[in-house]
Structures are given as structure tokens and as C-alpha cells.
Design an enzyme around this catalytic site. Structure first.
Site, short mmCIF file in Angstrom:
data_model
loop_
_atom_site.label_atom_id
_atom_site.label_comp_id
_atom_site.label_asym_id
_atom_site.label_seq_id
_atom_site.Cartn_x
_atom_site.Cartn_y
_atom_site.Cartn_z
CE LYS A 169 -2.19 -1.07 3.76
NZ LYS A 169 -1.51 -2.35 4.02
CD GLU A 195 0.74 3.49 8.58
OE1 GLU A 195 1.58 2.68 8.18
OE2 GLU A 195 -0.37 3.15 9.02
NE ARG A 196 5.82 -0.64 10.41
CZ ARG A 196 4.74 -0.90 9.67
NH1 ARG A 196 4.33 -0.02 8.77
NH2 ARG A 196 4.09 -2.04 9.80
#
Length: 507
Positions: A169, A195-196
Site C-alpha cells: 500500500k 504509521e511508522r
């Protein structure tokens, strides 16, 4: 600490704007005010240094409010003084924010120079009214073959990338930035929700190296931040996008990674506030909260906000309430398949599950629509034949079915594409393919023009004309690829005709 414009320090020091912490339960903070209560969504500051930020969510009674901390509550205790700013959470807007990276409070996190010549706007804004929306539908080209041919995107619409963990993605979102930022006179805004931090740092470095950072704005709320911050970062990104659309009259490409984390953050906030959970533990207000965010993404007379959103699907279950509610807001749904990823067919988009409401003769044209339908029909027939091939072998099929298999396998490989963002990993130069070239290639494959060429010759190429140039240099996968049901290796190491093709081409 969030910046609050038009509020003097003297006003903040007035006794009517000050309260006292009465309870702290994790990120939930109860505050007592002897004067007027703060309005819903007001920002409060507390803590020993005033850096703990709380957003008011409910007014419990005439003296108490309850809010969720947008920062860590470490060191917060009962009896501490709370200051009411009298304003909601705000985001910076202006030309100066381009090429910069922000957090949910509008603070710079890229280590650059401080901002100048910016104004601040509330992140809580109403969607544009129907009277100001444009009703004309236009196709938004991405340069990615499988998307432009089978699931065309809408200018000013919302497209979703559905898939589980590790199916590509984020890579697909990053590739769309590369492909489109040089072909539009607009701005791209990347919103990272839960997210990271590694992904944000890598994206910033890649965009800077590609020379496209001067047309981008990035805003992040990392997965280690409190749920309140992750829940509001999407609203902050949309406030920035609305500035460029309404004030600058420019088109905006809004990329969200990941919209499921927004729903997940809302679920955490709901649980913290003590609300009764709904199905599978989701918040009862999920539909309303998601609609409040999605309806702000619109095509107006001033410009368009085109959104592409990655949607994590828990356990690959597309009946999950988060995926179902997100589907209803999208004009295009791009479904990523773990099986196709395991076969090395990248981008791993499932053409049979993906759909777009733009794929109609009145919008894309009669030729494009007919070709897309023929491609889907061919791939659907191949999917039905896979079980027969696995049990009885390819030689048991009728000549007509063998031709279908040959076309489908060549279409699958032609719809793969090397990405600019993965050049350092694959060693293959990225390709940008126009819609006309993609349609031309699919049409020639359906006419059996390349039956004398090996399937591997169509793998990881751009336009179809590349098949005739240096077929011996066709891209090869790095290792063995999962059997796709034909009894043969799907992508051979050598660019020689695969053994299964001998029977197929003989038909």
C-alpha cells in the site's frame, strides 16, 4: 504546545479561563472550572510547564469538562492549574508550509528554519455545500497501467487502497506521488496517521532526492503518539488542503496512510471516554466521524482535492466494519491481493475485486470501457479454469480455453510495472505509461499478437512496444515464484518460452 492566534496572554491569565485538574485516567483528564465552561473542541494547557495539551470532548455538568490529552500525560496530577485557550486545535496555512513537515500541532519536525508568513485556522471545518461542488466527472491519470485501464480514478474523488499488511500500500502511494507531482500544477499533501516514523523519514528523503519536495507538504502523527493526536491529524491535513483549494485555487493530491488508523484512533478515544462499544469493539460513532472527514474531500468551483487513501484490512477480512464503512465513501476501490504479491505480480492489484464508478462508457469512452470489460472477462474465465488445470492439467482444456489462458497470463504480466520508488531494490528502471499506450498494449494482447513471444517478455515492462526491443533482456524475478495453478512456474528465471506455452500456443 499548540499556537493559539488572536488570544492575548493577559486573557489567558484571567481567573475565568483557569481551572483545576480533578481526575487523570490515562489520557482522559477531568477539569473543574468555576467560571464559564470551555466549548467543545477547545484546547486546554496544563502540566508543570504548560506543555500538556488536552482537547475538550464533553461537558459533564455545570462545573466539569472531560477531555482527551493530545500529548503524554506524564507528570500530570490532581490539583494542577489548567488554562483554557478559548480556541480549538489549529493548523498553519500559507505558501510557506510547502516543502515542510509538521506534527498535529503545526510544529515543524523536519529540523528546518522556523515558519514565517503563515496564518492559523481551526481544524474543525464544515464540508463544502452542494451549491459549491462541481458535478462534472473527470479521469485522473496516474501513469500506472492496471489502475488507469481497469480502475480509473476521479479528479476530486476518493480512492481507497485496500490490503493487509505487507502487500504494497505505502509503495503504491509513494509511486503515485512520483508519477503525478510533475504532471500537475498543484500541491501534494501526505498525511501519515499512526504509521511508522521510519516511513516518514524515508519518504522525506526520497521526495527531496527526487526534487519534488517543493510541491509537497507532509504531516504526521506516529503510532507511538496518543490516540487523540492520531485522531486529529487527518483534520489538520484537510485544513491545509482546503487552503490551497479555496484560497490558492490549486488542485490538491491528498494521500492518507492509513485511514484505518484514523478509525482505530477514534475507537481508542471512544473507549477512553467510556462509550459503549459497537460491533467488534468499534466506536458507535464511527460512521459519523468517518463521514465528517471524508465529506471535506470534494471537487469545488475553486479546485479539487483528490484523495488516495491506504486502508489496512484486518486479517484480510473485507467484511470488517472499518472496511465496509470506508467503501461507501469511495469513487474507486483498489484491492491489493496477497496471492498476486506472492506470485511476483506487482503492483499486486486484484483486477476482479477492484472497481471504479468512473469505468462507464459516458466517462472513459466506448473503446476504453469495452477493453476493460473484455480484460475482466478474460481474467475471470482464467480464474475459473485454474482449478481444472491444477487437477487435470492444461492439456485437458479445449483449444478455446487454452487461448483464454494464454491471453490472461500475458495480460497479468503486461499489467505489472517497474516503479520508480523501488529502483534501488529491483534494479529495474521505473516506467510511466500513458493511458493510450496501456490500452493499445491490452488490445494487441487480446488479439493474440504476442502468442509467439514468451510470457516473461511482457513482465515488468512499460509500453507494449518494449517487447520487440531486446526480449532477451526481459525482467526476471529474483527467485522462484509461487505456482499459480497451471502446474508450471508462473515466472521462469530464463526468458525462454515456458513449457506450458507449447500447448497453449499450439492451440
Amino acid at each position: 504546545m499548540v499556537f493559539v492566534p488572536n488570544v492575548s496572554s493577559k486573557a489567558l491569565e484571567e481567573p475565568s479561563n483557569r481551572g483545576v485538574v480533578t481526575a487523570v485516567r490515562g489520557s482522559v483528564v477531568d477539569v473543574r472550572f468555576d467560571g464559564p465552561l470551555p466549548a467543545i473542541h477547545s484546547v486546554l494547557h496544563t502540566g508543570t510547564d504548560g506543555k500538556i495539551t488536552v482537547e475538550v470532548l464533553t461537558q459533564r455538568d455545570q462545573r466539569h469538562v472531560r477531555g482527551v490529552a493530545l500529548t503524554s500525560t506524564e507528570g500530570l496530577a490532581r490539583g494542577m492549574v489548567v488554562t483554557n485557550t478559548g480556541a480549538p486545535l489549529q493548523a498553519p496555512v500559507g505558501r510557506a508550509i510547502v516543502s515542510r513537515m509538521f506534527d498535529v500541532f503545526g510544529n515543524l519536525i523536519d529540523g528546518g528554519e522556523p515558519l514565517a508568513d503563515v496564518s492559523w485556522r481551526s481544524v474543525h471545518r464544515a464540508p463544502p455545500t452542494l451549491a459549491h461542488r462541481r458535478t462534472q466527472s473527470e479521469v485522473f491519470e496516474t501513469g500506472i497501467k492496471v489502475i488507469d485501464v481497469l480502475t480509473p480514478l476521479e479528479r476530486g474523488g476518493k480512492a481507497g487502497l485496500f490490503g493487509g499488511a505487507g502487500v504494497g500500500k505505502t509503495v503504491l502511494l509513494t509511486e503515485m506521488i512520483h508519477n503525478m507531482i510533475d504532471h500537475q500544477d498543484g500541491v501534494s499533501i501526505f498525511c501519515g496517521i499512526g504509521e511508522r516514523c521510519r516511513e516518514g523519514a524515508e519518504l522525506h528523503a526520497e521526495m527531496k532526492a527526487a526534487g519534488v519536495l517543493n510541491k509537497m507538504v507532509m504531516i504526521f502523527a506516529q503510532m507511538n503518539e496518543p490516540p487523540g493526536a492520531r485522531f486529529r491529524v487527518g483534520d489538520a491535513a484537510l485544513t491545509m488542503a482546503e487552503y490551497f483549494r479555496d484560497d490558492e485555487h490549486r488542485d490538491v493530491l491528498l494521500l492518507v496512510d492509513n485511514i484505518f488508523r484514523f478509525i482505530q484512533a477514534g475507537m481508542e478515544v471512544s473507549s477512553l471516554m467510556g462509550q459503549m462499544p459497537s460491533r467488534l469493539g468499534y466506536q458507535p460513532t464511527m460512521a459519523t466521524e468517518l463521514a465528517g472527514l471524508e465529506e471535506r474531500i470534494a471537487n469545488t468551483d475553486n479546485g479539487a482535492i483528490t484523495s488516495i487513501q491506504a486502508v489496512y484490512v484486518p486479517a484480510d477480512d473485507f467484511t470488517d466494519p472499518a472496511a465496509v464503512h470506508t467503501f461507501s465513501h469511495l469513487s474507486a476501490s483498489i484491492v491489493l491481493s496477497r496471492q498476486r504479491a506472492s506470485e511476483g505480480l506487482y503492483p499486486s492489484i486484484d483486477p476482479l475485486q477492484s472497481s471504479s464508478r468512473m469505468a462507464t462508457p459516458g466517462i472513459v469512452g466506448a473503446r476504453h470501457y469495452a477493453l476493460a470489460q473484455q480484460i475482466r472477462q478474460t481474467l475471470a474465465q482464467y480464474a475459473k479454469l485454474k482449478d481444472i488445470i491444477a487437477m487435470l492439467g492444461l492439456e485437458q482444456l479445449s483449444p478455446a480455453d487454452r487461448k483464454v489462458v494464454a491471453r490472461a497470463r500475458r495480460l497479468e504480466r503486461f499489467l505489472t510495472q517497474p516503479f520508480f520508488t523501488t529502483e534501488q531494490f529491483t534494479g529495474l528502471k521505473g516506467k510511466l505509461v500513458s493511458l493510450s499506450d496501456a490500452l493499445d498494449g491490452c488490445e494487441r494482447i487480446l488479439q493474440d499478437e504476442f502468442n509467439d513471444r514468451p510470457e516473461s517478455a511482457l513482465y515488468m515492462i512499460g509500453a507494449i512496444d518494449e517487447v520487440k526491443v531486446g526480449t532477451s533482456k526481459a525482467a526476471r524475478p529474483a527467485g522462484p515464484v509461487k505456482n499459480d495453478g497451471t502446474g508450471k512456474t508462473a515466472l521462469p528465471r530464463k526468458p525462454e518460452p515456458v513449457e506450458a506455452n507449447a500447448d497453449v500456443d499450439a492451440a
